[in-house]
Scaffold this active site. Structure first.
Site, short mmCIF file in Angstrom:
data_model
loop_
_atom_site.label_atom_id
_atom_site.label_comp_id
_atom_site.label_asym_id
_atom_site.label_seq_id
_atom_site.Cartn_x
_atom_site.Cartn_y
_atom_site.Cartn_z
N ASN A 7 1.13 -1.60 -0.07
CA ASN A 7 -0.25 0.11 -0.25
C ASN A 7 1.34 1.23 0.00
O ASN A 7 1.50 1.69 0.75
CB ASN A 7 -1.08 -0.37 1.32
CG ASN A 7 -1.71 0.75 1.88
OD1 ASN A 7 -1.66 1.91 -0.06
ND2 ASN A 7 -3.11 0.84 2.14
N ARG A 88 -2.46 -1.93 -3.83
CA ARG A 88 -3.68 -1.29 -3.91
C ARG A 88 -3.34 0.13 -4.13
O ARG A 88 -2.74 0.64 -4.16
CB ARG A 88 -3.90 -0.76 -1.34
CG ARG A 88 -4.93 -0.30 -2.04
CD ARG A 88 -5.09 1.16 -0.33
NE ARG A 88 -6.03 0.95 -0.58
CZ ARG A 88 -6.83 2.22 0.31
NH1 ARG A 88 -5.45 2.68 1.14
NH2 ARG A 88 -7.30 3.51 0.77
N HIS A 177 -12.99 2.14 -0.84
CA HIS A 177 -12.69 1.25 0.64
C HIS A 177 -13.07 -0.01 0.29
O HIS A 177 -13.77 -0.68 1.15
CB HIS A 177 -13.71 1.74 2.12
CG HIS A 177 -13.09 3.01 2.30
ND1 HIS A 177 -14.13 3.44 3.42
CD2 HIS A 177 -11.46 2.89 3.01
CE1 HIS A 177 -13.16 4.78 4.08
NE2 HIS A 177 -11.59 4.39 4.15
N ARG A 236 -12.79 14.71 7.02
CA ARG A 236 -13.00 14.86 5.74
C ARG A 236 -14.59 14.89 6.45
O ARG A 236 -15.44 14.50 7.11
CB ARG A 236 -13.51 14.14 5.68
CG ARG A 236 -12.43 13.62 4.78
CD ARG A 236 -12.32 12.16 3.59
NE ARG A 236 -10.86 12.65 2.56
CZ ARG A 236 -10.72 11.05 2.60
NH1 ARG A 236 -11.05 9.83 3.89
NH2 ARG A 236 -9.59 10.46 2.47
N ASP A 278 -8.99 12.76 15.65
CA ASP A 278 -8.46 11.24 16.44
C ASP A 278 -9.40 11.22 17.33
O ASP A 278 -9.82 12.17 18.75
CB ASP A 278 -6.99 11.21 17.11
CG ASP A 278 -7.13 9.61 17.24
OD1 ASP A 278 -7.72 9.77 18.08
OD2 ASP A 278 -5.76 9.39 16.75
N ARG A 280 -10.16 9.18 19.83
CA ARG A 280 -9.29 9.04 21.00
C ARG A 280 -9.59 10.50 21.85
O ARG A 280 -9.40 10.44 23.82
CB ARG A 280 -8.27 8.27 20.66
CG ARG A 280 -7.85 6.99 21.02
CD ARG A 280 -7.03 6.18 20.44
NE ARG A 280 -5.94 6.23 19.26
CZ ARG A 280 -5.65 6.16 18.81
NH1 ARG A 280 -5.58 5.10 18.88
NH2 ARG A 280 -4.97 7.01 17.48
N GLY A 329 -15.11 1.58 14.33
CA GLY A 329 -16.50 0.57 14.19
C GLY A 329 -15.18 -0.80 15.15
O GLY A 329 -15.88 -1.71 15.85
N GLU A 330 -13.99 -0.81 14.79
CA GLU A 330 -12.76 -1.58 15.93
C GLU A 330 -12.90 -1.60 17.31
O GLU A 330 -13.74 -2.77 18.53
CB GLU A 330 -11.79 -2.44 14.97
CG GLU A 330 -12.05 -2.92 13.94
CD GLU A 330 -11.03 -3.06 13.07
OE1 GLU A 330 -10.00 -3.88 13.70
OE2 GLU A 330 -11.28 -3.32 12.05
N GLU A 382 -7.33 -5.49 4.75
CA GLU A 382 -7.47 -5.38 3.27
C GLU A 382 -6.31 -6.27 2.73
O GLU A 382 -6.47 -6.24 1.74
CB GLU A 382 -7.17 -3.67 3.13
CG GLU A 382 -8.39 -2.83 3.55
CD GLU A 382 -8.22 -1.41 4.18
OE1 GLU A 382 -7.93 -0.98 4.80
OE2 GLU A 382 -9.03 -0.44 3.05
P1 ADP Z 1 -7.74 5.18 8.12
O1 ADP Z 1 -7.01 3.48 7.80
O2 ADP Z 1 -8.72 5.85 8.02
O3 ADP Z 1 -6.17 5.98 8.14
P2 ADP Z 1 -8.11 3.34 11.11
O4 ADP Z 1 -9.19 2.85 10.68
O5 ADP Z 1 -6.72 2.89 11.11
O6 ADP Z 1 -8.19 4.96 9.22
O7 ADP Z 1 -8.59 4.13 12.05
C1 ADP Z 1 -7.70 5.62 12.40
C2 ADP Z 1 -8.36 5.75 13.32
O8 ADP Z 1 -9.43 5.01 14.74
C3 ADP Z 1 -8.53 6.96 14.76
O9 ADP Z 1 -7.49 8.36 13.80
C4 ADP Z 1 -8.84 7.51 15.70
O10 ADP Z 1 -9.78 8.23 16.00
C5 ADP Z 1 -9.80 6.02 16.04
N1 ADP Z 1 -9.33 4.88 17.07
C6 ADP Z 1 -8.25 4.11 17.17
N2 ADP Z 1 -8.54 3.45 18.17
C7 ADP Z 1 -9.32 3.56 19.42
C8 ADP Z 1 -9.98 3.88 19.78
N3 ADP Z 1 -9.20 2.92 20.94
N4 ADP Z 1 -11.23 4.57 20.54
C9 ADP Z 1 -11.96 4.79 19.40
N5 ADP Z 1 -11.43 5.28 18.45
C10 ADP Z 1 -10.19 5.10 18.09
#
Ligand code: ADP
Length: 397
Positions: A7, A88, A177, A236, A278, A280, A329-330, A382
């Site tokens: 990627n 990718r 995605h 975004r 972010d 967090r 989501g995770e 992915e």
């Molecule tokens: P991308 O691939 O679009 O860059 P990711 O799927 O890796 O993004 O997601 C990153 C985002 O997930 C981070 O910017 C943060 O906002 C969120 N994130 C990661 N860990 C946590 C957590 N423990 N709690 C809440 N949000 C989280």
């Protein structure tokens, strides 16, 4: 057979090497700050993670270093062992509805499509060209972010703008995605154990998109002509009234390019919370009862609920399952809970205990036993999708 999954971005290159078809990850890592000062790379191998500083002048240098690391760590004995490299590629336009083996024509098409993805396609191609030069005998495969969404019908992908814009200039919804939506929807169909299934996939990371997938084919997705459409994201804006653009351009004397940057990089959660993109950081502020953080969070949840509800209604409620994936989501159970609680009138119900327990790479069911529709968390992958397509296509060569 050893397959590399790549990627490449403009200043980064992520890689993962698999033993296929076992899908065993042999080594993985990323090069960062390519072409910039303080460049470095990290490698995960045998349970260890190492970080090294290096002058990463360009993608070619990264490939050079990567191969040396593979040889030094004895992941491979010789270059010939790398039979295939999967890349990718962000934009395949409406030319590609699946992954393809890269040849001169494919490179030319990806170059031509750069007008649709000016930041991404050229960067992706830098990775392709660097590998082609270094390992010319390996089969190179392009895996497009847009390909999975090519099954959308005209009444889903057209915008109500002059038809000529679509015919002549490719203005339509593409969706992104794709590798993630495909991976999660396939896994979800396995979990609900049905050959034909209707599922909703919520990929919510820093970027985010929601897809409606019927029998393994994408029916609709929230991202559009660009990844800036759909749900609110880290930085975004997602769907907005386009008239804001000429209004704010005049009011603040901004150029279209400046507004485009603001809508991509300074909007979304960052723009509304004025804290961070972010989640967090925003969660920390919510814990301190910061009103603006709470408001931004509601706005974000609303945008997700709107898409799920829309897709649910469009299929007359015949949804077999929904899944959350990607960074938020995770890992953010409270976001999942808020979304599902808001959908309770449709029969969705969260199991709080299960939901709180599923984070950090775990897969599982987070809905209650009496939820009308099961809700899962499925960590996306992915890279393995790229490796699977690459393995399959290189065996057809
Ligand atoms: P991308 O691939 O679009 O860059 P990711 O799927 O890796 O993004 O997601 C990153 C985002 O997930 C981070 O910017 C943060 O906002 C969120 N994130 C990661 N860990 C946590 C957590 N423990 N709690 C809440 N949000 C989280």
């Amino acid at each position: 057979m050893k397959v590399l999954s790549i990627n490449a971005g403009s200043s980064s290159l992520k890689f993962q090497m698999y033993e296929m078809p076992e899908e065993e990850v042999l080594i993985s890592g990323r090069f960062e700050r390519i072409g910039l000062d303080k460049a470095f790379y990290t490698i995960k191998y045998n349970g260890d993670k190492i970080q090294k500083e290096a002058e990463l002048k360009n993608h070619g240098v990264c490939v050079e270093i990567l191969i040396n690391e593979l040889l030094e760590n004895k992941v491979i004995e010789s270059l010939d062992e790398i039979k295939a490299v999967g890349h990718r590629i962000v934009h395949g336009g409406d030319k590609y509805s699946e992954s393809v083996v890269i040849d001169k024509d494919v490179i030319k098409t990806i170059e031509d499509l750069s007008s649709l993805a000016p930041l991404h396609n050229p960067a992706n191609l830098m990775g392709v060209k660097a590998f082609m030069k270094k390992i010319p005998n390996a089969v190179q495969v392009a895996c497009f972010d847009t390909a999975f969404h090519q099954t959308m019908k005209e009444d889903r992908y057209l915008y109500a703008v002059p038809y000529d814009w679509y015919k002549k200039d490719g203005v339509r919804k593409y969706g992104f995605h794709g590798m993630s939506h495909r991976y999660v929807s396939e896994r979800l169909s396995e979990l609900v154990d049905k050959d034909y299934s209707n599922v909703i996939v919520c990929h919510i990371g820093n970027g985010g998109s929601i897809s409606l997938v019927r029998d393994g084919k994408c029916v609709d997705t929230s991202m559009g002509f660009t990844p800036n459409a759909g749900i609110i994201m880290g930085s975004r804006c997602g769907d907005i009234d386009y008239s804001i653009i000429p209004y704010i351009a005049k009011k603040r004397g901004l150029s279209l390019e400046e507004i485009d940057t603001i809508l991509n990089k300074e909007s979304g959660m960052l723009g509304t919370s004025e804290i961070s993109s972010d989640f967090r950081d925003i969660d920390e502020e919510i814990a301190k009862k910061n009103k603006q953080a709470i408001m931004a969070h509601y706005l974000f949840v609303n945008s997700i609920v709107n898409y799920i509800a829309r897709y649910y209604v469009e299929l007359n409620g015949r949804i077999d399952a929904i899944a959350f994936t990607a960074g938020v989501g995770e890992n953010a159970p409270h976001v999942r809970r808020m979304v599902i609680d808001r959908l309770s009138c449709l029969g969705f119900k969260i199991d709080r205990e299960k939901n709180d327990a599923i984070r950090f790479g775990k897969e599982g069911l987070v809905s209650a036993v009496d939820s009308k529709i099961p809700v899962y968390v499925i960590p996306t992958d992915e890279e393995v999708m790229i490796a699977r397509d690459t393995y399959r296509l290189s065996n057809c060569e």
